[in-house]
Enzyme design. Sequence first.
Site, short mmCIF file in Angstrom:
data_model
loop_
_atom_site.label_atom_id
_atom_site.label_comp_id
_atom_site.label_asym_id
_atom_site.label_seq_id
_atom_site.Cartn_x
_atom_site.Cartn_y
_atom_site.Cartn_z
N ARG A 64 0.76 -1.49 -0.47
CA ARG A 64 -0.35 0.10 -0.15
C ARG A 64 0.25 1.17 -0.03
O ARG A 64 0.02 2.79 -0.35
CB ARG A 64 -0.96 -0.03 1.11
CG ARG A 64 -2.07 -1.12 0.98
CD ARG A 64 -3.28 -1.12 2.15
NE ARG A 64 -2.94 -1.97 3.28
CZ ARG A 64 -2.97 -2.29 4.02
NH1 ARG A 64 -3.22 -1.14 5.14
NH2 ARG A 64 -2.28 -2.82 5.22
N GLU A 101 1.37 -5.01 14.24
CA GLU A 101 -0.11 -5.03 14.91
C GLU A 101 -0.63 -5.84 15.11
O GLU A 101 -1.21 -6.59 16.08
CB GLU A 101 -0.82 -3.99 14.32
CG GLU A 101 -2.49 -3.78 15.26
CD GLU A 101 -3.49 -3.10 14.49
OE1 GLU A 101 -3.88 -2.56 12.99
OE2 GLU A 101 -4.57 -2.37 15.48
#
Length: 179
Positions: A64, A101
């Site tokens: 991304r 995460e």
Amino acid sequence: MSSQQTIDLASYIRSIPNFPKPGIIFRDITPLLASPEALRETVRQLADAVRDRDVEAIAAAEARGFLFAAPLALELNVGLIPIRKPGKLPSETFSHTYTLEYGTDTLEMHKDAIKPGTRVLVVDDLLATGGTVEACCRLIEKAGGIVVGCAFVIELTDLKGAERLARYRPVSLIKFSGG
Ligand SMILES: O=P(O)(O)OC[C@H]1O[C@H](OP(=O)(O)OP(=O)(O)O)[C@H](O)[C@@H]1O
Ligand SMILES: Nc1ncnc2[nH]cnc12
């Protein structure tokens, strides 16, 4: 849309609960990418946020990060250094492993991607823990580059990534708290 109207970039981010794991709210950039007005405004705001950093090259991690790094490199008239997942780059690489995460990953960069002393800006779509961009910064520094900043479209403030990256003076356009 006329240049007088401001675009609310946050309204182009879709929040999807429990993806890719229970408890994660996924901040989906695909509506923003689908809008040329919102994408153009995003790149313009990123460029404005770093214009005083004397950026000489942009680095970004797949996947991304690439989506914003390429138009930002054109906007700032500098080159782009791709940082990739293992085994993708064809020449000799530096490698760094980091925590996400959710999960862990390794990133690689060509050893000859940066001339020592080059002022590099790291760009990514989203700042969560900061592990991805910290890994990019380490790779740039291993190659002798100077990280002059890092820029994000989205920051998840609860995860304190901006504190982790404080020495790289992070900037972000949209902040979300609560997941
Ligand atoms: O601040 P962090 O905790 O490191 O998390 C943020 C990173 O996580 C996502 O990438 P992901 O690894 O999911 O890969 P992708 O870009 O290929 O979807 C996102 O695009 C950032 O690069
Ligand atoms: N909550 C989140 N949404 C989208 N991308 C992410 N990358 C890491 N955490 C994320």
